[in-house]
Scaffold this active site. Structure first.
Site, mmCIF file in Angstrom:
data_model
loop_
_atom_site.group_PDB
_atom_site.id
_atom_site.type_symbol
_atom_site.label_atom_id
_atom_site.label_comp_id
_atom_site.label_asym_id
_atom_site.label_seq_id
_atom_site.Cartn_x
_atom_site.Cartn_y
_atom_site.Cartn_z
ATOM 1 N N LYS A 48 0.826 -1.214 0.000
ATOM 2 C CA LYS A 48 0.000 0.000 0.000
ATOM 3 C C LYS A 48 0.853 1.253 0.000
ATOM 4 O O LYS A 48 0.461 2.292 -0.519
ATOM 5 C CB LYS A 48 -0.955 0.003 1.196
ATOM 6 C CG LYS A 48 -2.327 -0.513 0.879
ATOM 7 C CD LYS A 48 -2.500 -1.992 0.902
ATOM 8 C CE LYS A 48 -2.283 -2.683 -0.392
ATOM 9 N NZ LYS A 48 -2.493 -4.147 -0.308
ATOM 10 N N GLY A 177 -3.958 -12.212 -12.499
ATOM 11 C CA GLY A 177 -4.658 -10.916 -12.391
ATOM 12 C C GLY A 177 -5.578 -10.870 -11.193
ATOM 13 O O GLY A 177 -6.649 -10.271 -11.247
ATOM 14 N N GLY A 178 -5.153 -11.509 -10.099
ATOM 15 C CA GLY A 178 -5.923 -11.423 -8.853
ATOM 16 C C GLY A 178 -5.623 -10.103 -8.146
ATOM 17 O O GLY A 178 -5.075 -9.168 -8.746
ATOM 18 N N ILE A 180 -3.407 -9.202 -5.786
ATOM 19 C CA ILE A 180 -2.004 -8.769 -5.689
ATOM 20 C C ILE A 180 -1.480 -8.367 -7.062
ATOM 21 O O ILE A 180 -0.839 -7.321 -7.224
ATOM 22 C CB ILE A 180 -1.145 -9.861 -5.025
ATOM 23 C CG1 ILE A 180 -1.568 -10.030 -3.559
ATOM 24 C CG2 ILE A 180 0.347 -9.532 -5.111
ATOM 25 C CD1 ILE A 180 -0.866 -11.157 -2.816
ATOM 26 N N SER A 259 2.063 -13.907 -9.525
ATOM 27 C CA SER A 259 1.151 -13.713 -8.379
ATOM 28 C C SER A 259 -0.061 -14.607 -8.613
ATOM 29 O O SER A 259 -1.114 -14.150 -9.041
ATOM 30 C CB SER A 259 0.737 -12.249 -8.264
ATOM 31 O OG SER A 259 0.201 -11.794 -9.487
ATOM 32 N N HIS A 435 -23.345 16.072 2.560
ATOM 33 C CA HIS A 435 -23.097 16.562 1.202
ATOM 34 C C HIS A 435 -22.044 17.654 1.256
ATOM 35 O O HIS A 435 -22.114 18.511 2.127
ATOM 36 C CB HIS A 435 -24.397 17.125 0.622
ATOM 37 C CG HIS A 435 -24.204 17.743 -0.730
ATOM 38 N ND1 HIS A 435 -24.079 16.977 -1.870
ATOM 39 C CD2 HIS A 435 -24.116 19.044 -1.117
ATOM 40 C CE1 HIS A 435 -23.912 17.778 -2.909
ATOM 41 N NE2 HIS A 435 -23.931 19.042 -2.480
HETATM 42 C C1 LIG Z 1 1.801 -8.333 -1.535
HETATM 43 C C2 LIG Z 1 0.697 -8.649 -0.546
HETATM 44 C C3 LIG Z 1 -0.241 -7.691 -0.248
HETATM 45 C C4 LIG Z 1 -1.246 -7.974 0.663
HETATM 46 N N1 LIG Z 1 -2.151 -6.995 0.938
HETATM 47 C C5 LIG Z 1 -3.140 -7.244 1.828
HETATM 48 C C6 LIG Z 1 -4.066 -6.225 2.170
HETATM 49 O O1 LIG Z 1 -3.993 -5.098 1.681
HETATM 50 N N2 LIG Z 1 -5.011 -6.499 3.077
HETATM 51 C C7 LIG Z 1 -5.129 -7.750 3.655
HETATM 52 O O2 LIG Z 1 -6.029 -7.955 4.470
HETATM 53 N N3 LIG Z 1 -4.258 -8.726 3.359
HETATM 54 C C8 LIG Z 1 -3.270 -8.504 2.454
HETATM 55 N N4 LIG Z 1 -2.350 -9.491 2.188
HETATM 56 C C9 LIG Z 1 -2.503 -10.800 2.868
HETATM 57 C C10 LIG Z 1 -1.979 -10.732 4.288
HETATM 58 O O3 LIG Z 1 -0.645 -10.309 4.278
HETATM 59 C C11 LIG Z 1 -2.109 -12.098 4.935
HETATM 60 O O4 LIG Z 1 -3.457 -12.520 4.859
HETATM 61 C C12 LIG Z 1 -1.701 -12.075 6.386
HETATM 62 O O5 LIG Z 1 -0.383 -11.607 6.551
HETATM 63 C C13 LIG Z 1 -1.811 -13.486 6.978
HETATM 64 O O6 LIG Z 1 -1.462 -13.460 8.333
HETATM 65 P P1 LIG Z 1 -0.956 -14.765 9.084
HETATM 66 O O7 LIG Z 1 -0.760 -14.350 10.498
HETATM 67 O O8 LIG Z 1 -1.824 -15.895 8.788
HETATM 68 O O9 LIG Z 1 0.447 -15.141 8.421
HETATM 69 P P2 LIG Z 1 1.726 -14.305 8.015
HETATM 70 O O10 LIG Z 1 1.458 -12.863 7.974
HETATM 71 O O11 LIG Z 1 2.241 -14.971 6.789
HETATM 72 O O12 LIG Z 1 2.724 -14.539 9.222
HETATM 73 C C14 LIG Z 1 3.244 -15.780 9.548
HETATM 74 C C15 LIG Z 1 4.495 -15.561 10.383
HETATM 75 O O13 LIG Z 1 4.889 -16.805 10.912
HETATM 76 C C16 LIG Z 1 6.284 -16.960 10.766
HETATM 77 N N5 LIG Z 1 6.493 -18.408 10.735
HETATM 78 C C17 LIG Z 1 6.071 -19.293 9.809
HETATM 79 N N6 LIG Z 1 6.368 -20.551 10.186
HETATM 80 C C18 LIG Z 1 6.995 -20.448 11.367
HETATM 81 C C19 LIG Z 1 7.536 -21.401 12.272
HETATM 82 N N7 LIG Z 1 7.452 -22.700 12.030
HETATM 83 N N8 LIG Z 1 8.112 -20.945 13.396
HETATM 84 C C20 LIG Z 1 8.185 -19.616 13.674
HETATM 85 N N9 LIG Z 1 7.679 -18.689 12.867
HETATM 86 C C21 LIG Z 1 7.088 -19.099 11.732
HETATM 87 C C22 LIG Z 1 6.615 -16.227 9.487
HETATM 88 O O14 LIG Z 1 7.954 -15.832 9.442
HETATM 89 C C23 LIG Z 1 5.672 -15.032 9.613
HETATM 90 O O15 LIG Z 1 6.275 -13.996 10.344
HETATM 91 C C24 LIG Z 1 -1.318 -9.241 1.292
HETATM 92 C C25 LIG Z 1 -0.351 -10.220 1.002
HETATM 93 C C26 LIG Z 1 0.645 -9.928 0.096
HETATM 94 C C27 LIG Z 1 1.672 -10.968 -0.199
#
Ligand SMILES: Cc1cc2nc3c(=O)[nH]c(=O)nc-3n(C[C@H](O)[C@H](O)[C@H](O)COP(=O)(O)OP(=O)(O)OC[C@H]3O[C@@H](n4cnc5c(N)ncnc54)[C@H](O)[C@@H]3O)c2cc1C
Length: 455
Positions: A48, A177-178, A180, A259, A435
């Site tokens: 963003k 074209g999703g 991301i 992507s 408005h």
């Molecule tokens: C380019 C991009 C843009 C995005 N934009 C948006 C947006 O605008 N809005 C939105 O809602 N979502 C967006 N997303 C999606 C969003 O980032 C994810 O849905 C979200 O980060 C998922 O959160 P999570 O906690 O499940 O996992 P993650 O954020 O992936 O975090 C997982 C963490 O666990 C750690 N980890 C993994 N395995 C282990 C292990 N075994 N031991 C210790 N640590 C570990 C990793 O290093 C990481 O820090 C975007 C994603 C991308 C790639």
């Protein structure tokens, strides 16, 4: 022994850790990097920030249309990259402070389940076993690719690499074209790159309202993005440049950004040591509580089977899991009213069912729509393309909505209430919008949905 041990410090994991303090629970949060996860470090926030760089650049480029005369702007890429890094750093540091303030023990290392209530952590210091009454797995996701397109970080890249490009690439092919892919297309074309988007399905941002996707495609096309829809690419020829073949044709670019979706990080987290069910790598949970088949083991965020991969879904699932751990009572996420935003220019924001999904479910629906074209505020800011659309059951409640246009990601939230509270169009239309605001487009749509209209 902690009350909760969390593996993964992204939105799902860190929200769980922060929320636990409401119940006075002790928490250990394990991450192999600094807490922040994909979202803060290489997802939502940096993406963003780049989109906002493009917006500022575009606003200054068009300043003369408002009588503000400037030199043609140029982009200092290094300064923009530094700004992105500064934003990420500030938020990651802020999160670290919050976790500390809430008494969360942050453990740096790689965690693997080692049987019920046990997580083995591997770090530079060696191995240790951390125990908890409950364990929340929140290990997140990684970028997937397609055959022939292995990431090399230079010519074939994922969003992880693209967010740290040291300079602007001149010609980019985006495979997928999703959300991301389209966000990168919007940002790159606005900062002057040549952009091709390949999408194998029959519309961009598949699953979104077809009309909203068409509107986005039309506007990106007008600014120069070349779309190849319903097209599967063949393996690339990588040399000084990259040639991306499709059918009899091909395009030559400097870099390919793949992507095509994100896979769960569950291959090596010890799920084999517990009887949790896994479906194609995603963890199956009871969606009322986020608990797996192993009592006391929960999963939240991108690894959960069948729920949207969004940061705010991770937050909500973390809250649901912690509430169940603390109280024994379910606090299910209302998946029906989750806003979904594509932060392109124009933004596309949706909540609830699309018209097509509602019809697929056998609902008899009617739609109401109002365009931004005649909205005073949209004309003032010179951004009046797009529309708001409301889908309701015939004679019944609002079941879905879409907004494509300026600030759609903000405007969708009042429609989130309408969908979440299952409001009748007439009830939602009873409120007055100030408005001149962009939200009048939503107000007018609601009025039309209630069978009346003003403008
Ligand atoms: C380019 C991009 C843009 C995005 N934009 C948006 C947006 O605008 N809005 C939105 O809602 N979502 C967006 N997303 C999606 C969003 O980032 C994810 O849905 C979200 O980060 C998922 O959160 P999570 O906690 O499940 O996992 P993650 O954020 O992936 O975090 C997982 C963490 O666990 C750690 N980890 C993994 N395995 C282990 C292990 N075994 N031991 C210790 N640590 C570990 C990793 O290093 C990481 O820090 C975007 C994603 C991308 C790639």
């Amino acid at each position: 022994m902690h009350d909760i041990v969390i593996v993964g410090g992204g939105p799902g994991g860190y929200a769980s850790a922060l929320y636990a303090h409401n119940f006075g629970l002790s928490v250990a949060l394990i991450d192999d990097e600094r807490p922040g996860g994909t979202c803060l470090i290489r997802g939502c926030i940096p993406a963003k920030q780049w989109l906002y760089v493009a917006e500022v650049f575009s606003t200054v480029s068009h300043a003369a249309e408002f009588g503000v005369v400037t030199e043609q702007p140029s982009l200092d890429w290094a300064a923009a990259l530094a700004r992105k890094n500064q934003t990420v750093e500030g938020l990651v540091r802020g999160l670290g402070g919050l976790l500390q303030k809430n008494g969360v023990e942050v453990i740096t290392g790689y965690g693997r389940l080692a049987g019920p209530g046990k997580v083995e952590v591997e770090s530079e210091e060696g191995r240790q076993t951390v125990e908890g009454e409950a364990v929340i797995l929140a290990s997140g996701s990684h970028a997937r690719t397609i055959p022939g397109y292995d990431f090399d970080g230079e010519k074939i890249v994922s969003s992880d690499h693209a967010l740290d490009w040291p300079q602007r690439p001149n010609r980019v092919a985006i495979i997928g074209g999703g959300v991301i892919g389209c966000e990168f297309a919007s940002f790159l074309v606005d900062v002057g790159a040549e952009v091709h988007v390949f999408e194998v399905m029959d519309q961009i941002i598949p699953g979104s309202d077809a009309e909203a996707a068409k509107q986005l495609q039309r506007q990106l096309q007008k600014r120069g993005v070349k779309f190849h829809i319903g097209v599967a690419v063949d393996a690339p020829k990588v040399g000084e440049t990259v040639v991306v073949p499709f059918g009899e044709e091909s395009v030559e670019v400097d870099v390919v950004l793949v992507s095509v979706g994100r896979g769960p990080n569950t291959d090596d987290v010890g799920l084999n040591t517990v009887p949790a069910e896994v479906d194609q790598g995603f963890v199956v949970v009871d969606l009322d509580t986020m608990q797996t088949a192993q009592p006391g083991l929960y999963a939240v965020g991108d690894i959960v089977a069948g729920t949207p991969q969004l940061a705010h879904v991770g937050f909500a699932e973390g809250i649901a899991a912690v509430t169940h751990i603390a109280t024994g009572r379910p606090r299910a996420v209302n998946y029906q009213a989750i806003p979904r935003v594509t932060y392109t220019h124009p933004e596309v924001a949706e909540v609830g069912l699309t018209e097509a999904q509602a019809v697929e479910r056998g609902l008899e629906v009617e739609t109401a729509k109002h365009v931004f074209n005649g909205i005073g505020r949209a004309i003032i800011i010179g951004d009046n393309q797009g529309f708001a659309k409301v889908v309701s059951e015939k004679g019944g409640a609002i079941v879905g909505a879409a907004v494509v246009g300026p600030q759609a990601g903000e405007l969708i939230h009042e429609l989130m209430f309408s969908v979440g509270w299952e409001a009748m169009p007439d009830e939602a239309a009873a409120f007055i919008h100030a408005h001149p605001t962009l939200s009048e487009a939503v107000g007018e749509t609601l009025m039309s949905a209630a069978g009346r209209s003003l403008h």
